[in-house]
Design an enzyme around this catalytic site. Structure first.
Site, short mmCIF file in Angstrom:
data_model
loop_
_atom_site.label_atom_id
_atom_site.label_comp_id
_atom_site.label_asym_id
_atom_site.label_seq_id
_atom_site.Cartn_x
_atom_site.Cartn_y
_atom_site.Cartn_z
N HIS A 109 0.82 -1.20 0.00
CA HIS A 109 0.00 0.00 0.00
C HIS A 109 0.86 1.26 0.00
O HIS A 109 0.50 2.27 -0.59
CB HIS A 109 -0.93 -0.03 1.21
CG HIS A 109 -2.07 -0.96 1.01
ND1 HIS A 109 -2.69 -1.63 2.02
CD2 HIS A 109 -2.68 -1.34 -0.12
CE1 HIS A 109 -3.65 -2.39 1.52
NE2 HIS A 109 -3.66 -2.22 0.23
N ARG A 129 -6.98 -6.15 -14.06
CA ARG A 129 -6.60 -7.18 -13.08
C ARG A 129 -7.59 -7.11 -11.91
O ARG A 129 -7.33 -6.46 -10.90
CB ARG A 129 -5.20 -6.92 -12.56
CG ARG A 129 -4.09 -7.16 -13.57
CD ARG A 129 -2.74 -6.94 -12.90
NE ARG A 129 -1.65 -7.50 -13.65
CZ ARG A 129 -0.78 -6.78 -14.35
NH1 ARG A 129 -0.87 -5.47 -14.41
NH2 ARG A 129 0.21 -7.38 -15.01
N ARG A 158 -10.31 -9.39 -16.86
CA ARG A 158 -9.76 -10.71 -16.54
C ARG A 158 -10.37 -11.17 -15.22
O ARG A 158 -10.39 -10.41 -14.25
CB ARG A 158 -8.24 -10.64 -16.42
CG ARG A 158 -7.64 -11.99 -16.04
CD ARG A 158 -6.15 -11.97 -16.02
NE ARG A 158 -5.63 -11.27 -14.87
CZ ARG A 158 -4.33 -11.11 -14.62
NH1 ARG A 158 -3.45 -11.56 -15.49
NH2 ARG A 158 -3.92 -10.49 -13.56
N GLU A 190 -0.28 -17.88 -20.79
CA GLU A 190 0.81 -17.52 -19.88
C GLU A 190 1.47 -18.75 -19.25
O GLU A 190 2.34 -18.63 -18.40
CB GLU A 190 0.33 -16.54 -18.81
CG GLU A 190 -0.90 -16.94 -18.05
CD GLU A 190 -1.35 -15.89 -17.03
OE1 GLU A 190 -0.58 -14.96 -16.73
OE2 GLU A 190 -2.48 -16.02 -16.53
N ASN A 204 4.70 -12.15 -18.38
CA ASN A 204 5.24 -12.19 -17.01
C ASN A 204 5.27 -13.61 -16.47
O ASN A 204 6.28 -14.07 -15.95
CB ASN A 204 4.39 -11.32 -16.08
CG ASN A 204 4.30 -9.89 -16.56
OD1 ASN A 204 5.10 -9.47 -17.38
ND2 ASN A 204 3.34 -9.15 -16.06
N ASP A 205 4.13 -14.29 -16.60
CA ASP A 205 4.11 -15.67 -16.13
C ASP A 205 4.72 -16.63 -17.14
O ASP A 205 5.32 -17.63 -16.76
CB ASP A 205 2.67 -16.09 -15.79
CG ASP A 205 2.29 -15.62 -14.40
OD1 ASP A 205 3.11 -15.81 -13.48
OD2 ASP A 205 1.21 -15.04 -14.23
N ARG A 255 9.34 -15.05 -10.62
CA ARG A 255 9.35 -13.64 -11.05
C ARG A 255 9.50 -12.67 -9.88
O ARG A 255 9.70 -11.48 -10.09
CB ARG A 255 8.09 -13.32 -11.88
CG ARG A 255 6.80 -13.47 -11.14
CD ARG A 255 5.60 -13.42 -12.08
NE ARG A 255 4.97 -12.10 -12.11
CZ ARG A 255 3.77 -11.88 -12.61
NH1 ARG A 255 3.07 -12.85 -13.16
NH2 ARG A 255 3.26 -10.67 -12.60
N CYS A 288 0.00 -8.75 -23.01
CA CYS A 288 -0.22 -7.83 -21.90
C CYS A 288 0.80 -7.96 -20.77
O CYS A 288 0.64 -7.37 -19.72
CB CYS A 288 -1.64 -7.98 -21.36
SG CYS A 288 -1.94 -9.61 -20.66
C1 PEP Z 1 1.29 -11.92 -17.12
O1 PEP Z 1 1.46 -12.95 -16.46
O2 PEP Z 1 2.02 -11.59 -18.07
C2 PEP Z 1 0.19 -10.99 -16.79
C3 PEP Z 1 -0.06 -9.94 -17.55
O3 PEP Z 1 -0.52 -11.22 -15.66
P1 PEP Z 1 -0.03 -10.85 -14.18
O4 PEP Z 1 1.20 -9.99 -14.31
O5 PEP Z 1 -1.17 -10.17 -13.53
O6 PEP Z 1 0.28 -12.20 -13.62
MG MG Z 2 -0.05 -13.69 -15.13
#
Ligand code: PEP
Ligand code: MG
Length: 584
Positions: free
Chosen positions: A191, A298, A334, A432, A455-456, A466, A503
């Site tokens: 936060h 998200r 999502r 992902e 990202n995932d 990550r 994304c």
């Molecule tokens: C991802 O995994 O690339 C993604 C956009 O979702 P998050 O970062 O919310 O896991």
């Molecule tokens: Mg993800």
């Protein structure tokens, strides 16, 4: 000169002087009371609780007015905690049964709660510990009076260096004095970090050992873009950073002009640029930065910021607000991606390996009433504008089929109830997990769109956590395996005419823009503030050039070669924008 590396949580660069804020927690003696004093002590507690709640309600209103709804949700969360009897009953119990003073009972109960959060071993809980201390301090202030903070004595512009900061401390910063801050503890989603972004104060957290080395009045540089902190910088470094601050100011101005310009390549191909958001408030930011829709909402943050599950109505209101703000531009909602690093004891549970555990769609499919409530809210919002729904972390076709079945069921219920919605609302999935990427053609037959979550995808393909800074150098979207997976997904999607976007963070990294376009992507969704940077690249290249870059990248063996080459390519296209982010 000492250089420290931490986690950048709020962008911008500042040069200033250190102000140490190391307020000790108030130590409360363990004192018992007499039996006949129990009622009076309980009354004292109820009074301090009421005063704290009133104060928080006022603070929430003021924060909402000055900093917006996202920042205010933090105090709404505090209010929720204090209104939650599972939090306050143990305090009453300790006064009544164990006969301790109200202040000791408060202090012990919050210590217990903080310990429980700490034992969760999960970053989301760790970030909540600060909120617990904040509430502890607030209640104690009403019980035993003011503990004056050093911050009250700050009478000049300075950069705060602290072991940790509570959200209340951060929200109370006088922006004309506090120009940046650095903490030992903290994470990107804490936060305190959210407030730093709302306040627009450059900040870096997770900078270990700085507090031991720093003292009041020393010169310090905080680079909130790259997570670098320099204590006692030499003259040359100060000059270099002063130039950088000037360049960034100029860049901000010139990027502002891009907002209304179309996102097209020099040969006229449109590249959609969308924003990733966590709160409806950010829709405005996406639009002012020239984004043409929301590619990723998200929604799990609606759950993480609340002590109780948001009702269908509350969720619907949030989606409605987004659709209305977007005025006809698309919104990809999502479904909640809870679990792993986005956990909360109400929505998930401690697991040995949460990244491989009951997260995302798996969690939803095991908690059907909660999932149904969210789907109902999303489906209802589809009556108001172009809403699409997207499922996270799909790894098997059965998950997709089960989720779609549930969606159809929810639609049938709503139709029976006479509620309006779009029966043809597009249903997409996040790609992902490597399994989904490898068999994208199977998923393409049953999906209306794809969104690649790098990202995932990077985490699971390269087997690199990550969130773990010890393996951070291994975590990169430049790995040839990622290149190959994205290429295959885009090909499979094209064959089945499934629109595909991306994304993950790579979508907003200008080093990847040319490559992603070259791989065939025509839609990118990113952190809102990065949209102008990416648009600038889009408007400077043509498709042939991008495809040549993608082919060349395909011939490399290592992520180092890929990174070096993409850096060179980007530097050639827009040297000045790249210079601003590449000072090492
Ligand atoms: C991802 O995994 O690339 C993604 C956009 O979702 P998050 O970062 O919310 O896991
Ligand atoms: Mg993800």
């Amino acid at each position: 000169m000492d250089v420290f590396k931490g986690i950048p949580v709020a962008p911008g660069v500042v040069v200033g002087t250190v102000f140490i804020l190391d307020d000790e927690r108030v130590r409360i003696p363990r004192r018992k009371i007499r039996k006949e004093d129990v009622e009076r002590e309980l009354e004292r507690f109820e009074e301090s609780l009421k005063d704290s709640i009133d104060e928080l309600a006022a603070l929430r209103a003021r924060t909402e007015e000055e900093l917006g709804g996202e920042a205010a949700t933090i105090f709404a969360f505090h209010l929720g905690m204090l209104s939650d009897r599972t939090v306050t009953d143990p305090i009453r119990e300790r006064i009544r049964t164990d006969r301790f003073t109200a202040e000791f009972s408060v202090s012990a109960a919050f210590e217990n709660l903080a310990d429980r959060f700490a034992r969760m071993g999960d970053s989301t809980f760790q970030t909540k510990i600060n909120d617990v201390w904040d509430l502890d301090r607030r209640l104690l202030r009403h019980l035993i009076g003011e503990h004056r903070s050093r911050l009250d004595y700050l009478d000049h512009q300075a950069i705060i260096v602290a072991p940790d900061l509570t959200p209340s401390q951060t929200a109370s910063f006088d922006r004309s004095r506090v120009i940046g801050f650095v903490t030992d503890a903290g994470g990107k989603t804490s936060h305190t970090a959210i407030l730093a972004r709302a306040l627009d104060i450059p900040a870096v957290v997770g900078v270990e050992k700085l507090i031991q080395k720093a003292s009041d009045g020393q010169k310090i540089i905080v680079d909130g873009d790259r997570g670098v902190v320099i204590l006692k910088p030499d003259e040359e470094t100060i000059e270099e950073y002063t130039r950088r601050i000037e360049d960034l100011a100029k860049l901000r101005l010139s990027l502002g002009e891009l907002a209304d310009k179309p996102s097209i390549t020099t040969d006229g191909v449109e590249i959609e640029l969308h924003g990733n958001i966590e709160f409806p408030l950010e829709v405005e930011t996406v639009l002012t930065h020239g984004g043409s829709g929301i590619g990723l909402f998200r929604t799990e943050f609606l759950f993480l910021n609340s002590v109780v599950e948001p009702t269908e109505e509350e969720q619907f209101e949030v989606y409605r607000e987004c659709v209305e703000l977007l005025k006809g531009k698309p919104l990809v909602v999502r479904t909640m991606d809870l679990g792993s690093d986005k956990a909360h004891d109400r929505w998930a549970f401690p697991e040995r390996n949460p990244a491989l555990g009951c997260r995302s769609i798996r969690y939803c499919l095991q908690h059907l009433p909660t999932f149904r409530r969210q789907l109902r809210a999303i489906v209802r919002a589809s009556a108001l504008g172009p809403v699409k729904v997207m499922f996270p972390l799909i790894t098997t076709i059965h998950e997709l089929r089960q989720a779609r079945l549930l969606l159809r069921d929810v639609m049938d219920d709503l139709a029976e109830e006479g509620v309006d919605f779009d029966r043809k609302m597009p249903v997409g999935i996040m790609i992902e997990a490597p399994s989904a990427a490898i068999v994208a053609s199977i998923f393409a037959r049953e999906s209306d769109f794809f969104s690649i979550g790098t990202n995932d995808l990077v985490q699971y393909t390269l087997a690199v956590d990550r969130t773990n800074e010890r393996v951070a150098p291994l975590y990169t979207a430049a790995h040839p395996a990622i290149h190959r997976l994205i290429k295959d997904v885009v090909r499979a999607a094209r064959r089945h005419k499934v629109p595909t976007s991306i994304c993950g963070e790579a979508a907003g990294d200008i080093e990847y823009t040319v490559l992603l376009i070259g791989l065939g992507l025509r839609s990118l969704s990113m952190t809102p503030s990065l949209i102008p940077h990416v648009k600038r690249i889009v408007r400077s290249v043509d498709i042939g050039q991008c495809e040549r870059v993608a082919r060349k990248v395909g011939s490399f063996d290592s992520e180092r070669q890929v990174s070096a080459y993409l850096r060179d390519v980007t530097r050639t296209i827009i040297p000045e924008a790249f210079d601003g982010r590449s000072v090492e």
